[in-house]
Design an enzyme around this catalytic site. Structure first.
Site, PDB file in Angstrom:
ATOM      1  N   HIS A  96     -12.524   9.640 -15.855  1.00  9.05           N
ATOM      2  CA  HIS A  96     -11.076   9.851 -15.870  1.00  9.05           C
ATOM      3  C   HIS A  96     -10.678  11.323 -15.931  1.00  9.05           C
ATOM      4  CE1 HIS A  96     -12.431  10.166 -19.933  1.00  9.05           C
ATOM      5  NE2 HIS A  96     -11.271  10.684 -20.296  1.00  9.05           N
TER       6      HIS A  96
ATOM      7  N   ASP B  61     -16.003  11.242 -27.863  1.00  6.44           N
ATOM      8  CA  ASP B  61     -15.235  12.289 -27.196  1.00  6.44           C
ATOM      9  C   ASP B  61     -15.595  13.682 -27.735  1.00  6.44           C
ATOM     10  OD1 ASP B  61     -12.780  12.558 -25.375  1.00  6.44           O
ATOM     11  OD2 ASP B  61     -12.115  13.693 -27.118  1.00  6.44           O
TER      12      ASP B  61
ATOM     13  N   ASP C 125     -14.134   4.074 -27.300  1.00  5.31           N
ATOM     14  CA  ASP C 125     -14.054   5.526 -27.297  1.00  5.31           C
ATOM     15  C   ASP C 125     -13.783   5.999 -28.726  1.00  5.31           C
ATOM     16  OD1 ASP C 125     -13.659   8.191 -26.172  1.00  5.31           O
ATOM     17  OD2 ASP C 125     -13.061   7.150 -24.333  1.00  5.31           O
TER      18      ASP C 125
ATOM     19  N   GLU D  27     -20.081  12.692 -25.434  1.00 13.13           N
ATOM     20  CA  GLU D  27     -19.541  13.575 -24.400  1.00 13.13           C
ATOM     21  C   GLU D  27     -19.711  15.009 -24.897  1.00 13.13           C
ATOM     22  OE1 GLU D  27     -15.478  14.600 -21.950  1.00 13.13           O
ATOM     23  OE2 GLU D  27     -15.500  14.470 -24.122  1.00 13.13           O
TER      24      GLU D  27
END
Ligand code: NOJ
Length: 559
Positions: free
Chosen positions: A329, A199, A98, A256
């Site tokens: 998540h 992210d 990530d 993302e």
């Protein structure tokens, strides 16, 4: 369309805090993950995406990073991480990390230095502005509640934080900052990782001037998203990152991107533009949001889901690539959200899996999805851990919203739904830990757990295995053209995928009624083979007209 390993892969997302605790401190860790790699491999997974394991004060469970090149103590050491990488590779899988570079932690040395003085070399690594008329520089709200600006008394300026105030936004306009980030990425790539999940990467380019967003009646703060999502220099930065870093490695990249449209996704992922491989889009995750966002509950309409997913399938048909997901998540459990987690838990979990895994794109399985884990309902707010839930509870309570209404929003949409510990077996705490877990285990682990799933040949777990095996066997699942059937049907989601003279026919009954499926006349075939179905008994009827069972899902190969 060019072939690529990341188009043919299935990804498994691990949220390390909740996956497996090896040292009995109630928190999942790297050795815990290592002990479960065979489980993941047996599912047929190609790529593991590890949510952040870097040093972090854990304001947002690792999405607030204080050292990008070290491992959080809760999770282990760099040696543990290196062992993990070796063991993932030994099993023929890949590991993507990530990358959280829209913001750092406020405990990152850069920020600690930056807030010391306006002259610090690191000051400009973050976004500082003077107040306007005695107030914040703009009226934007933070995604975790309150203002997106935090006043810093020492220097009499505000810094921007689109998430919590412990997550100050990095200033991508600054070339030295960008260089540091690229060097950090290279450092991980040199260690041998296989890519990055990035992210909120479409938030990194902020406008030069901070204009106010449109205030809704009765609200103190407004959304600034139209200014910072897909901002002015976003493509320049991603192309630079690609040139400087990514293009030198054979890696997978997924961005993302809240608020990304298909048109923009094409820009981000078309191969000739050299930015990213695929994006995580959010439109289908917002179809059950009311006017006031995610906490404002609205039932999902199947027609909206069909229209939306089909739009994405068609838009990225020839250029770009889709990510396929219903869980992660940040989202509630899909079987509770879109299926029926009581009477038809098994059937509806398999139906949702079929719907997703037969589409074009790279499927993502989020830990526990493969065993049909469900949402959680804690009686007390004290049992919740997520900063977003806690802040929203406080804000809505102060605004006078009735307690039960707030709790219903949390039960439906709260992020802790998907963060309860992985349910491994029926032993205390689901075999996740030998002590008290950081977030309570869902009490249904006695029935719903990996051990029980593995020993039952008809389980959700084995169904996922089979879906993944089919993807490996039939190119049409990876590369076939998509066509939606029966667009107006209120209960059935059916589509075909076509490659050469092979056609897949996917029929999913989204509810518990028993509608008739009528095959459209233009779908012709010589032979039909049932590849997978979520009911043990085969459909005995002709394909032309099928009486579906509750949450029925079947895939036929037509030739
Ligand atoms: C998106 C992540 O998935 C989420 O968990 C996190 O809170 C925000 N970005 C901020 O990093």
């Amino acid at each position: 369309m060019n072939k690529a390993w990341w188009k043919e892969s299935v990804v498994y997302q691990i949220y390390p805090r909740s996956f497996m605790d090896s040292n009995g401190d109630g928190i999942g860790d790297l050795q815990g993950i290592i002990s479960k790699l065979d489980y993941i491999k047996n599912l047929g997974i190609d790529v593991i995406w590890l949510s952040p394991v870097y040093k972090s004060p854990n304001d947002d469970n690792g999405y607030d990073i204080s050292d990008y090149q070290d491992i959080m103590d809760d999770f282990g050491t760099m040696a543990d991480w290196e062992q993990l990488l070796v063991e993932v590779h030994e099993r023929g899988m890949k590991l993507i990390m990530d990358l959280v570079v829209n913001h750092s932690s406020d405990e990152h040395p850069w920020f600690l230095e930056a807030r010391q003085s306006k002259d610090s070399k690191y000051r400009d690594y973050y976004i500082w502005r003077k107040g306007k008329n005695g107030k914040e520089p703009s009226n934007w709200y933070s995604n975790f509640g309150g203002s997106a600006w935090e006043y810093d008394e020492a220097t009499d300026e505000y810094y921007l934080h689109l998430f919590s105030k412990k997550q100050p936004d990095l200033n991508w306009c600054n070339p030295s900052l960008r260089k540091e980030i690229y060097n950090m990425m290279k450092w991980w790539l040199e260690k041998g990782i296989d890519g990055f999940r990035m992210d909120v990467i479409n938030f990194i380019s902020k406008p030069e001037n901070f204009e106010d967003g449109d205030l809704k009646p009765g609200k103190k703060y407004a959304s600034g998203s139209k200014f910072y999502r897909n901002g002015p220099h976003i493509h320049d930065y991603l192309q630079e990152m690609n040139r400087e870093v990514l293009s030198h490695y054979d890696v997978m990249t997924v961005g993302e991107m809240p608020g990304v449209t298909p048109e923009l996704a094409k820009l981000y992922t078309s191969e000739d533009r050299k930015e990213l491989n695929m994006v995580f889009q959010f439109e289908h995750m917002g179809l059950d949001n009311g006017e006031n966002g995610k906490w404002d509950l609205k039932p999902l309409k199947l027609a909206d889901l069909k229209a939306n997913l089909s739009k994405w399938q068609l838009a990225l048909e020839d250029t770009g690539w889709n990510s396929l997901y219903f869980n992660n998540h940040d989202q509630p459990r899909s079987v509770s959200r879109f299926g029926n987690d009581k009477k038809y838990r098994v059937e509806s979990a398999k139906m949702l899996a079929t719907l997703l895994h037969m589409m074009k794109g790279t499927p993502y399985v989020y830990q526990g999805e493969e065993i049909g884990m469900t949402n959680i309902r804690f009686d007390s707010i004290e049992d919740y851990r997520d900063i977003e839930i806690i802040n929203m509870f406080k804000e809505q309570t102060e605004a006078g919203i009735p307690h039960q209404q707030i709790m219903e929003s949390i039960y439906a949409k709260g992020r802790d739904n998907s963060r309860t510990p992985m349910q491994w077996d029926a032993s205390p705490n689901a075999g996740f830990t030998t002590s008290t877990p950081w977030l309570k285990v869902n009490p249904n682990y006695i029935e719903i757990n990996a051990e029980a799933e593995i020993s039952n040949a008809n389980s959700i777990y084995h169904y996922y295995r089979k879906l993944i095996q089919l993807r490996k066997k039939y190119d049409v699942i990876v590369y076939g053209k998509y066509e939606l059937l029966l667009p107006e049907h209120q209960e059935i989601f059916a589509y075909t995928r076509t490659l050469g003279d092979e056609k897949l026919l996917v029929i999913c009954n989204f509810y518990e009624g028993q509608p008739m499926f009528e095959l459209p006349e233009h779908i012709t075939y010589q032979s039909a083979e049932l590849l997978i179905s979520n009911y043990p008994e085969k459909l005995t009827h002709e394909l032309e007209s099928i009486q579906l069972r509750p949450y029925d899902a079947s895939v036929f190969l037509l030739k």
